[in-house]
Design an enzyme around this catalytic site. Structure first.
Site, PDB file in Angstrom:
ATOM      1  N   GLU A   1       0.786  -1.242   0.000  1.00  0.00           N
ATOM      2  CA  GLU A   1       0.000   0.000   0.000  1.00  0.00           C
ATOM      3  C   GLU A   1       0.815   1.289   0.000  1.00  0.00           C
ATOM      4  OE1 GLU A   1       0.246  -2.213   2.634  1.00  0.00           O
ATOM      5  OE2 GLU A   1       0.293  -1.142   4.568  1.00  0.00           O
TER       6      GLU A   1
ATOM      7  N   GLU B   1      -5.612  -2.749  -0.504  1.00  0.00           N
ATOM      8  CA  GLU B   1      -4.503  -1.779  -0.589  1.00  0.00           C
ATOM      9  C   GLU B   1      -5.038  -0.356  -0.642  1.00  0.00           C
ATOM     10  OE1 GLU B   1      -1.867  -3.191   0.150  1.00  0.00           O
ATOM     11  OE2 GLU B   1      -2.515  -5.220  -0.382  1.00  0.00           O
TER      12      GLU B   1
HETATM   13  N1  TRP Z   1       1.198  -4.456   3.898  1.00  0.00           N
HETATM   14  C1  TRP Z   1       0.961  -5.366   2.816  1.00  0.00           C
HETATM   15  C2  TRP Z   1      -0.519  -5.665   2.824  1.00  0.00           C
HETATM   16  O1  TRP Z   1      -1.033  -6.398   3.605  1.00  0.00           O
HETATM   17  C3  TRP Z   1       1.680  -6.654   2.863  1.00  0.00           C
HETATM   18  C4  TRP Z   1       3.145  -6.697   2.949  1.00  0.00           C
HETATM   19  C5  TRP Z   1       3.889  -6.663   4.050  1.00  0.00           C
HETATM   20  C6  TRP Z   1       4.041  -6.977   1.919  1.00  0.00           C
HETATM   21  N2  TRP Z   1       5.188  -6.923   3.780  1.00  0.00           N
HETATM   22  C7  TRP Z   1       5.291  -7.138   2.495  1.00  0.00           C
HETATM   23  C8  TRP Z   1       3.889  -7.126   0.564  1.00  0.00           C
HETATM   24  C9  TRP Z   1       6.415  -7.481   1.731  1.00  0.00           C
HETATM   25  C10 TRP Z   1       5.003  -7.453  -0.173  1.00  0.00           C
HETATM   26  C11 TRP Z   1       6.253  -7.648   0.405  1.00  0.00           C
HETATM   27  O2  TRP Z   1      -1.243  -5.081   2.102  1.00  0.00           O
HETATM   28 ZN    ZN Z   2      -2.571  -5.044   4.317  1.00  0.00          ZN
END
Ligand code: TRP
Ligand code: ZN
Length: 876
Positions: A267, A301
Site C-alpha cells: 500500500e 490496498e
Molecule cells: N502491507 C501489505 C498488505 O497487507 C503486505 C506486505 C507486508 C508486503 N510486507 C510485504 C507485501 C512485503 C510485499 C512484500 O497489504
Molecule cells: Zn494489508
C-alpha cells in the site's frame, strides 16, 4: 543478516531523533544505483539529551556522510552491518548520506530490486534500510521528495509517492523526474518504480466533486488484462466514501504490477505495488476466484490509505491495527459487492483451515504479538484474519452505527499519527460509552477459545436455560488464559423451523430475530422465558466470534438446521459439522470396517441437490466436504493416508449414490452461455464445477468425455481449469496437460495454475513429477509465485503426498527450504511452516518430520527468518 536477538513489545521506547524531511535522489542503474539522502533531523525533546543518532542500514556501500554541509571524517561515525552511529549529533542538523546499492543481485525482493529488467522497491516492514541509512521505524514520520535520474530508453517511466512536480532531460540519454509527497509517512510506505511500462488510466469522481486519476502500470502486452483491476479501484473509492466517508487524498492513485513479489500487494502512499497475480485478468486467463481476489486485494490496498497510511502503526507489534482492520474493511467491501453469506462462509473457511491451525501450533501468537526475531514472520493468518475477526466483534457488539462512530473518532483523534491497538480500542469504547476493558484480552492472549454450550428445556416453567462456558488452551509462553469478552449471536428454532421470539428472564418484552449474548465469565447461564416448546438452539450465528463451539448436536438436529436455520452461515455450518463428525467417526473405525456414510447423510445431500430455491453459490459451499487440513486439527496422532482414504471414500460414495442428481444439476447449469463475470453466473459456475468435481470420482468413460468436453469447449479459465483439475487425476489427462502448457507457455500466471494442478494431484508419483517440473523452462526458484505454485502447494495442500510414509515428501521440503533460504529468506520461512503440525502426526512420520526440522535448524548460515520458524516448531 540480522542477529538472533528477540525484539520485545514492552521494550518500546520513542525514537531519540525525529526526521521532518527527506530528500532522496536516486541515480538509477541495475547494478550500481547511487542514493543520496538529505535528512532534516532534530532531537526528540522527550528523550535523553545525550543519545547518539543510530540509523539503520543493511547491505549498503557507504560513500560519504555530510553534516550541515561538512564532510564527516570516518572517525565521526561508526558503521557495522546493521547501523550507522553518529555519537555527537547536534540538537538538529542536515545529514547528507550517499550510498550505493546493487538491485540486480537482490534476490530477497526487499529494498530496491530488479524484475523483468525494471526496478521496484519493497520497504515494509524493514526494507528501507536496504536502500539508505535511516530511522527505519514506523513512528518516525517525515515528508519525502524523490528525484529519480535514469537512462531514458531502459527506464522511460519513473514513479514515486505523491505528485510529479518536475521532469527534464539530461545528457547521455538520461532524464529525471521529481516527486513530492505532501503527506508525512514512515519509511515503510516509500516506493519507487522505474522501467518500461504501459498504463491504463481511468478516473473517479469523489462525492466532494474532485476527479481522481487512476493509473495502472503493467508490462507491454498486458493492457487488455487491467480493466477488472481498474474497475475494482473505482468501486473501492466509491465504497469507502459511502460507508466511511473517506475520500482519496491525492490527485493520482497508481497501481504497478510486478511479477517477482513476496506477497500479494503493498500500500505505498499513492503508488501501490501489486503482484501481477492480483492485477492481470481476463476471462481466458483468470478464474472467477481470481477476479474476486483482485477485487479484494485492490480494495485492501486502497483502504490502507486511511487505515495504515493516514493513521499508521507506532511499532510492528501493532501490525494488526492496520492489517486486521483493513482485512475487515475489504471483507465488508466484498460482502456488499456480492453475496454476504457466501463471503462470510469463505472467510470463515480460510480462518478455520489456516488460522486455527496456526493458533493451535508452535507459532501461536496473539494478534498483537509480544516478541519476534524477524517481523516478516508475523505477517500471519493470525494478525490478518483473526485480526479482522476481532475488528468484526466490535461491530457485532456496538452495532454498525456504533462501529462507525468509533471509526470517526479514531480518525479525528489520530490522523497523521503512529498509534497502537489500544488507541483503536479506546476510540471504539469512548465513541460508544462502552466498557471494552476485558476486550483487550483478544489482543494479548493467543489460542482459539472453546465455547461449550448446554441447553435445558423446562416444559412446566416454559423456560430454556442456556449455559455457555469458555476456555482457551495453553499456547507457547501462555499457560493460563483469562476469560474473553465473547459475543455469541444466537436464536432458538421451533419444530416448524421458525425463529422463536427471545425474552431473557428480567426483560419486559420478547424481541424477534437473532440475539447477541455477551459471554464474559468462564461460565454464564442465560434463561429464556415463555418458550412454548423445546427449541433447537442455533448458536454462533454468522460466526460471531473466532472460537470453537462445542454443542452436542444430534445428526437429526444438524439436518434440521441445514434446512431451517434463518441464518445462512448457520445452515452451511450445520452441513459442515455433519460432514466433519461423520468423517471423524469413520476415521476412528477399525481399518477392516467398510468406510460408508449412513443413508441419512446421503439423503441430506440428495435434498440439497434437489433444492432449486437455494442460492447456487451457497449450495456449492454446502456440498463441499471439509478440508483435510481442518479435519487434521480435530484429530490426534493422525495417519494422513487414512484421513485421505476416508475423505476420498465419502466423496466417491456421494458420487456413486447421487450420480443422477449431480449429473442433472451439472447439465442444467452447463448451458453453454458465453462467459460473463457476475454474481449470478459465478454462482452457477461454482455449483456446476462442484458437481463436476464429485462426478469426476466415477471411473466411467462417459464422465471422462464429459470432462474432456468441458475442457475443450470452455470459453473461460474457470471452466477449463475445473475440468483440467479433474483430468489430472485420471488416466489420459496428460494430453490436456500438454495442450494447456503449449497454449499458455508464455503466460506466467496461467503457468502457475498448471504447476499447481500437478503439485496438488492425487495420482501416484506426484513428487517425481514436481521434481522434474523444477527444471521446466517456465519454472524459476527465484520467483515467489512459481515457488508457491509448485513447491508450497505440494507441501501445504497435498497432504497425502507430502506425508508419504517413506518421508520423501519431508526430505524434499527441507531441501527446498534450505536452497530457498539463501535466495529469499521470507519465502523460505513461509515454506518452513509446512512442518508446523508435526506433533499432530502419527509417531513414525512425526519422527521423520522432526529430523528434517533439525536438519534445517542446523544448516550453516540459516537466516533468522527460517531459524525462528524452525526453532519454534521444534520447541524449547
Ligand atoms: N502491507 C501489505 C498488505 O497487507 C503486505 C506486505 C507486508 C508486503 N510486507 C510485504 C507485501 C512485503 C510485499 C512484500 O497489504
Ligand atoms: Zn494489508
Amino acid at each position: 543478516m540480522s542477529s538472533r536477538q528477540a525484539i520485545r513489545r514492552l521494550d518500546y521506547t520513542p525514537p531519540s531523533y525525529l526526521i521532518d524531511r527527506v530528500d532522496l535522489t536516486f541515480d538509477l542503474d541495475d547494478t550500481h544505483t547511487k542514493v543520496t539522502s538529505r535528512l532534516i533531523i532534530r532531537r526528540n525533546k522527550d528523550v535523553a539529551a545525550d543519545a547518539p543518532l543510530i540509523l539503520h542500514g543493511e547491505e549498503l556501500q557507504l560513500d560519504s556522510v555530510k553534516l550541515d554541509g561538512v564532510l564527516l571524517s570516518p572517525e565521526a561515525y561508526c558503521v557495522d552491518d546493521q547501523t550507522l552511529t553518529i555519537a555527537n549529533m547536534p540538537e538538529d542538523g542536515i545529514l547528507e548520506i550517499v550510498t550505493q546499492i546493487n538491485p540486480s543481485t537482490n534476490t530477497s525482493l526487499m529494498g530496491l530490486f530488479e524484475s523483468s529488467g525494471n526496478l521496484f522497491t519493497q520497504c515494509e516492514a524493514e526494507g528501507f534500510r536496504k536502500i539508505t541509512y535511516y530511522l527505519d521505524r514506523p513512528d518516525v514520520m517525515a515528508k519525502f521528495t524523490t528525484t529519480m535520474i535514469a537512462d531514458k530508453t531502459k527506464y522511460p517511466v519513473l514513479l514515486s509517492n505523491g505528485n510529479r512536480v518536475g521532469e527534464g532531460q539530461l545528457d547521455k540519454n538520461r532524464h529525471w523526474v521529481k516527486w513530492v509527497d505532501p503527506f508525512k509517512k514512515p519509511s515503510y510506505l516509500f516506493a519507487l518504480v522505474a522501467g518500461r511500462l504501459v498504463v491504463l488510466s481511468g478516473t473517479h469522481q469523489t462525492q466532494s466533486g474532485r476527479t481522481i486519476n487512476i493509473e495502472i502500470y503493467v508490462e507491454a502486452g498486458n493492457l487488455d488484462k487491467c480493466h477488472h483491476a481498474l474497475a475494482a479501484a473505482q468501486k473501492s473509492m466509491a465504497w469507502d466514501e459511502e460507508r466511511y466517508g473517506l475520500e482519496y487524498d491525492l490527485d493520482t492513485y497508481m497501481i504497478v504490477a510486478v511479477s517477482d513479489f513476496n506477497m500479494g500487494a503493498m500500500e505505498n502512499k499513492g503508488l501501490n505495488i501489486f503482484n501481477t497475480k492480483y492485477v492481470l485478468a481476463k476471462p481466458e486467463t483468470a478464474t472467477d476466484a481470481d477476479f474476486d481476489a483482485i477485487d479484494a486485494i485492490v480494495a485492501h490496498e486502497y483502504f490502507h490509505n486511511w487505515t495504515g497510511n493516514r493513521v499508521t502503526c507506532r511499532d510492528w507489534f501493532q501490525l494488526s491495527l492496520k492489517e486486521g482492520l483493513t482485512v475487515y474493511r475489504d471483507q465488508e467491501f466484498s460482502s456488499d459487492l456480492g453475496s454476504r453469506a457466501v463471503q462470510r462462509i469463505s472467510n470463515v473457511r480460510t480462518l478455520r483451515t489456516s488460522q486455527f491451525a496456526e493458533d493451535a501450533g508452535p507459532q501461536a501468537h496473539p494478534i498483537r504479538p509480544d516478541e519476534y526475531l524477524e517481523i516478516n514472520n508475523f505477517y500471519t493468518m493470525t494478525v490478518y484474519e483473526k485480526g479482522s475477526e476481532v475488528v468484526r466483534m466490535y461491530e457485532t457488539l456496538l452495532g454498525r452505527d456504533g462501529f462507525r462512530k468509533g471509526m470517526d473518532l479514531y480518525f479525528k483523534r489520530h490522523d497523521g499519527q503512529a498509534v497502537t491497538c489500544d488507541d483503536f480500542r479506546a476510540a471504539m469504547a469512548d465513541a460508544n460509552h462502552a466498557d471494552l476493558t476485558q476486550f483487550e484480552r483478544w489482543y494479548s492472549q493467543a489460542g482459539t477459545p472453546r465455547v461449550s454450550a448446554q441447553g435445558v428445556y423446562n416444559a412446566d416453567a416454559q423456560t430454556y436455560t442456556l449455559t455457555l462456558s469458555q476456555s482457551c488452551p495453553p499456547t507457547p509462553g501462555q499457560e493460563i488464559k483469562l476469560p474473553f469478552h465473547i459475543p455469541v449471536a444466537m436464536g432458538l428454532i421451533d419444530r416448524r423451523g421458525q425463529d422463536l421470539p427471545l425474552q431473557l428472564q428480567g426483560e419486559a418484552q420478547a424481541s424477534a430475530g437473532t440475539r447477541v449474548l455477551q459471554l464474559r465469565e468462564a461460565s454464564q447461564t442465560f434463561t429464556f422465558i415463555n418458550v412454548p416448546c423445546p427449541p433447537v438452539p442455533s448458536l454462533l450465528r454468522d460466526f460471531s466470534a473466532p472460537v470453537i463451539l462445542d454443542y452436542a448436536y444430534s445428526d437429526d438436529d444438524l439436518v434440521f438446521l441445514m434446512a431451517h436455520d434463518s441464518d445462512a452461515f448457520s445452515r452451511w455450518e450445520a452441513a459442515n459439522t455433519f460432514a466433519c463428525s461423520l468423517i471423524k467417526r469413520l476415521y476412528a473405525q477399525a481399518p477392516e470396517q467398510a468406510i460408508t456414510a449412513p443413508e441419512q447423510f446421503i439423503a441430506a445431500y440428495r435434498q440439497l441437490l434437489g433444492n432449486d430455491k437455494l442460492d447456487p453459490a451457497l449450495l456449492a459451499l454446502m456440498l463441499q466436504l471439509p478440508a483435510e487440513s481442518y479435519l487434521l486439527e480435530q484429530l490426534d496422532d493422525v495417519d494422513p493416508s487414512r484421513l485421505a482414504l476416508v475423505c476420498n471414500s465419502i466423496k466417491q460414495q456421494i458420487a456413486r449414490e447421487l450420480r443422477q442428481e449431480l449429473l442433472a444439476v451439472y447439465q442444467k447449469l452447463n448451458d453453454g452461455k458465453p462467459y460473463h463475470y457476475g454474481g449470478e453466473q459465478v454462482a452457477r459456475r461454482d455449483l456446476k464445477n462442484v458437481c463436476l468435481d464429485f462426478l469426476a470420482e466415477l471411473d466411467e468413460a462417459m464422465i471422462g468425455s464429459l470432462l474432456a468436453d468441458q475442457y475443450r469447449k470452455a470459453d473461460n479459465m474457470t471452466d477449463r481449469l475445473a475440468a483440467l483439475r479433474a483430468l489430472v487425476n485420471r488416466d489420459g489427462g496428460e494430453a490436456q496437460l500438454a495442450d494447456f502448457a503449449s497454449q499458455w507457455k508464455d503466460d506466467a500466471l496461467v503457468m502457475d495454475k498448471w504447476f499447481m494442478l500437478q503439485a496438488t494431484s492425487r495420482r501416484k508419483g506426484v513428487l517425481n513429477r514436481v521434481q522434474s517440473l523444477l527444471a521446466h523452462p517456465a519454472f524459476s526458484i527465484k520467483n515467489p509465485n512459481k515457488v508457491r505454485s509448485l513447491i508450497t502447494s505440494f507441501c501445504v495442500l497435498n497432504l497425502q503426498h507430502f506425508h508419504a510414509a517413506d518421508g520423501y515428501g519431508y526430505a524434499f521440503a527441507s531441501e527446498k527450504i534450505i536452497e530457498l533460504d539463501a535466495i529469499n529468506p521470507q519465502i523460505a520461512a513461509r515454506l518452513a511452516s509446512c512442518f508446523n503440525r508435526w506433533k499432530k502426526i502419527e509417531p513414525v512420520r512425526r519422527e521423520l518430520m522432526k529430523q528434517e526440522l533439525e536438519r534445517i535448524r542446523d544448516h550453516q548460515g540459516l537466516s533468522s527468518d527460517t531459524f525462528e520458524i524452525v526453532s519454534k516448531s521444534l520447541g524449547a
